[in-house]
Design an enzyme around this catalytic site. Structure first.
Site, PDB file in Angstrom:
ATOM      1  N   ASP A 103       0.876  -1.170   0.000  1.00  0.00           N
ATOM      2  CA  ASP A 103       0.000   0.000   0.000  1.00  0.00           C
ATOM      3  C   ASP A 103       0.915   1.222   0.000  1.00  0.00           C
ATOM      4  O   ASP A 103       1.527   1.548   1.014  1.00  0.00           O
ATOM      5  CB  ASP A 103      -0.898  -0.036   1.245  1.00  0.00           C
ATOM      6  N   LYS A 109       2.908  11.137  -3.449  1.00  0.00           N
ATOM      7  CA  LYS A 109       1.865  10.494  -4.258  1.00  0.00           C
ATOM      8  C   LYS A 109       0.996  11.530  -4.980  1.00  0.00           C
ATOM      9  O   LYS A 109       0.485  11.274  -6.062  1.00  0.00           O
ATOM     10  CB  LYS A 109       1.001   9.635  -3.341  1.00  0.00           C
ATOM     11  N   ASP A 148     -13.087   5.186   1.427  1.00  0.00           N
ATOM     12  CA  ASP A 148     -11.645   5.176   1.677  1.00  0.00           C
ATOM     13  C   ASP A 148     -11.095   6.604   1.593  1.00  0.00           C
ATOM     14  O   ASP A 148     -10.872   7.121   0.503  1.00  0.00           O
ATOM     15  CB  ASP A 148     -10.978   4.259   0.632  1.00  0.00           C
TER      16      ASP A 148
END
Lengths: 177, 621
Positions: B25, B87, B210
């Site tokens: 992850d 990210k 999420d």
């Protein structure tokens, strides 16, 4: 791949009719994908993986076609030998066209803000009610082999589903998402 | 009663052929790695027993780097060389990088690279987001290598479901740079649902909400007898807990912190805002002190700060439910994933919308990596105890450019993969021998509003009149989510195909809310589409008349020529200035005027064709 020779109903071992047990469809779909999906063949040769991929794509397409009430209607007509995509002049009566125009007008006449939500909701349930009736009608016409009439009903369904989608889009626009 | 465990002959050999697979992850705030190397998939800890690795990299002047907690410690002392939330830069252009708040203490290298990767200048040289991500991945992978003493055979890495093609390709590149063999990228909410579903044995429709540090995803899945079918997925790749930290900073500034203190201590203030957010998960009201400023913040005020972000997530939930065709009351459970869902403010909002308390019993930090690890075991070819299958969807619509810079969708969003779809197109001009295929991703109607993925040409189309050639364009997405596109002219079977690679550097400010704007703009899109279509029709008619005039002008008398030219000029003028209705009107007029000319040409050419046939017959006999 032998499964590509079967029509979508045969593929899922279901009777060739418009009325469909959707739970059974999904169960059969999952069963087939558990066998054919490429992930179930991750250690197989490249060639086998390729054919797993072709099979899984075909199964996905079959499932999506039968799951959607409109695409399923078109498919039933197609396997009975009617070209569902071609619209003939005689397929749409004046009466149907006028009704469609009226529905469409009542949609476009609504205010563009959230004061229209209540009216949209009402219009939606009118459309849904009509769709339900037409689906039953279509089912009967297919059963009795009345294909030309069934094709007309199919085009009416096309109108109604399009209208429904536009109503829902209208809701989204007004809710601001 | 204890039996001595005697292994069967060959069993130890079998154990050796078991491959080492990992699930990763790669998060905005924290990253972690799992492996089933010991049989059960579990989080692999570092030497001090920590599972979470902060996604922070510090580059030092000696050219080296540290990752994780050690790097985090440098953030205060050496903010320019400490990079977090990388990210958020994946798949973005230089321009977009500059616009992200989080990176304002960094210097971007405007000269870097052939494409427009937003690379950051550090003490150890210029680093692009792929390299920085690779450094995080390398640190994670070394934990597994140390633990099991062997090489990693394959990795499954999770990405936000709503990541576009460029973001996915760069994630994959980062993994390759870290020497990892990528088995597949899977969507974060799907991974979470897999881990949750296999653990709980629950069946029915599940929503995964999420909310991570930098991205938001929501997916609706149907769980049934080992099949995890994703029904729809959506979200926002630029929305997360980070944004709440920044909003807290803004709130503090609005409440009296001076501009000077803010600018001098920006990265420190962000860290402070983050700690305030965590404290408010535990306490109802807290006193704040930062440098020379002090104040208080309670949950009610905090909820107001969060409201715009929460509203965005709830709207995404609405849209996904609509796409999945599942009614609110048919949802069986709502699973919360991602560190940001720890906040009671967010939990309450989700509960209010879905009308049921969300499940928070699972560890929101590790569930995604565990799901990835389980899928990695299957894809690497290890035997697993559970017989399950993941059926995922493509998150964004794919299509090609048609005349008038419009996009024709070939595979709509939320179609189950693998999938292959084909559609027939035709030529626009008489005698056209080349067709350009431009592949696009996005929900909007205009090419300029979608992301360009690839362009290629189909050559060798036999010369025919416009609209006569039949070109079949086929799209194929495999189980890994990779797209290939081919085009074939059906009468000659002339073929061209391409494996779609990313095209970086297109201005893509809009990517995170392609969908949102597609709804906002649905009406103006429709008008624009109508205008474009009328322009295309008009140009097509003008082209065909010009073509005809070139060879057969003598079929018209002077007066006819004048009338035709006049109508044509009027239309040419209107194409750029007129409304779609005006253009259509003029097109029809020109069409009417030219119809007699077309009929005369037809007669002439049929006559010539017949003559030609007779000559052929004589030759043959």
């Amino acid at each position: 791949m032998q499964i590509a020779n079967k029509n979508y109903f045969q593929l899922f071992d279901l009777p060739e009719s418009y009325d469909l047990d959707t739970d059974r469809l999904t169960a059969q779909y999952h069963k087939l994908q558990l066998d054919y999906h490429p992930d179930k063949h991750s250690s197989a040769s490249e060639k086998e993986k390729m054919s797993a991929q072709v099979a899984a794509s075909y199964i996905n397409d079959a499932y999506e076609t039968l799951k959607s009430p409109l695409r399923r209607a078109a498919y039933v007509l197609t396997i009975k030998g009617k070209d569902a995509e071609r619209v003939d002049q005689s397929d749409l009566s004046m009466e149907v066209l006028v009704e469609q125009m009226e529905l469409r007008e009542s949609l476009s006449d609504l205010p563009k803000d959230d004061t229209a939500l209540q009216a949209l909701e009402e219009l939606k349930s009118i459309a849904q009610g009509k769709i339900q009736k037409k689906q039953l009608k279509f089912e009967k016409e297919i059963e009795s082999g009345d294909l030309s009439v069934a094709k007309q009903t199919f085009h009416e369904l096309q109108f109604l589903f399009k209208l429904l989608a536009e109503i829902e889009e209208g809701e989204e626009l007004r809710l601001g998402y | 009663m204890a039996f001595l465990k005697i292994s069967e002959p060959g069993e130890s050999r079998k154990a050796k052929t078991r491959k080492l697979a990992v699930g990763i992850d790669l998060g905005t705030t924290n990253s972690l790695i799992t492996s089933g190397g010991d049989g059960e998939v579990e989080v692999i800890l570092d030497e001090v027993g920590e599972g979470l690795l902060p996604s922070v990299v510090h580059y030092n002047a000696e050219g080296g780097s540290t990752v994780g907690v050690d790097a985090q410690k440098e953030a205060k002392r050496d903010p320019k060389n400490t990079i977090s939330s990388v990210k958020r830069l994946l798949g973005r252009s230089k321009l977009e990088g500059l616009e992200i708040n989080r990176f304002k203490q960094h210097k971007f290298d405007s000269e870097y690279g052939e494409d427009t990767l937003p690379a950051i200048i550090t003490g150890a040289g210029t680093k692009d987001p792929i390299q920085i991500s690779a450094d995080i991945l390398t640190t994670l992978a070394s934990r597994v290598r140390q633990r099991f003493g062997s090489e990693i055979d394959g990795a499954v890495i999770t990405v936000p479901a709503y990541f576009n093609d460029a973001q996915r390709q760069q994630t994959k590149k980062a993994a390759e740079l870290a020497n990892l063999n990528v088995l597949r990228l899977i969507n974060e909410p799907t991974a979470a649902a897999l881990a949750y579903g296999l653990d709980s044995n629950e069946e029915g429709n599940v929503v995964v909400y999420d909310l991570g540090g930098g991205t938001f995803d929501v997916s609706v899945l149907s769980l049934r007898k080992g099949v995890f079918e994703v029904l729809a997925t959506g979200g926002d790749t630029a929305l997360g807990g980070d944004d709440i930290d920044h909003a807290i900073c803004e709130w503090i500034t609005e409440n009296g912190l001076t501009e000077e203190t803010l600018n001098a201590n920006y990265s420190e203030l962000i860290l402070y805002a983050n700690s305030i957010k965590h404290q408010l998960s535990e306490e109802d009201c807290i006193d704040l002190v930062f440098k020379n400023w002090s104040g208080t913040l309670d949950r009610g005020e905090f909820a107001k700060i969060c409201e715009p972000f929460i509203r965005k997530t709830i709207n995404a939930c609405r849209r996904v439910l609509r796409d999945s065709k599942i009614a609110l009351q048919d949802i069986h459970s709502v699973v919360m994933v991602g560190g940001s869902t720890r906040s009671p403010v967010i939990r309450e909002a989700v509960e209010k919308y879905f009308g049921r308390p969300p499940l928070t019993s699972i560890d929101p930090d590790t569930v995604v990596a565990v799901g990835a690890g389980i899928q990695a075991e299957v894809l690497v070819g290890n035997n697993t105890t559970e017989n399950f299958l993941l059926l995922d969807v493509n998150p964004l619509s794919l299509g090609i450019e048609t005349m008038g810079e419009l996009v024709e969708k070939i595979i709509p969003r939320n179609t189950t993969i693998p999938v292959s779809r084909a559609q027939d197109f035709t030529t626009f001009k008489d005698g056209q021998t080349v067709m350009s295929i431009h592949v696009l991703q996005g929900e909007r109607e205009l090419v300029s509003d979608c992301r360009s993925l690839a362009k290629f040409n189909l050559k060798g189309i036999p010369q025919m009149v416009a609209g006569a050639a039949k070109i079949r364009v086929s799209f194929q997405i495999d189980a890994d989510g990779l797209l290939s596109v081919s085009a074939e002219e059906l009468s000659t079977q002339q073929k061209a195909e391409i494996q779609v690679k990313p095209s970086f550097g297109l201005s893509a400010n809009f990517i995170e809310d392609i969908l949102e704007s597609s709804h906002e703009n649905a009406e103006s899109d429709m008008e624009t589409r109508s205008l474009r279509e009328s322009q295309v029709e008009a140009k097509q008619l003008i082209d065909s008349i010009d073509f005809a005039l070139k060879s057969d002008r003598e079929l018209l008398n002077e007066e006819e020529k004048l009338t035709l030219d006049h109508a044509k000029d009027r239309l040419i003028e209107l194409i750029d200035s007129g409304t779609s209705a005006k253009i259509r009107e003029a097109t029809e007029e020109l069409n009417r005027i030219s119809s007699e000319f077309a009929a005369r040409r037809m007669d002439l050419h049929i006559g010539q064709a017949l003559k030609g046939e007779i000559i052929d017959n004589i030759d043959n006999s």
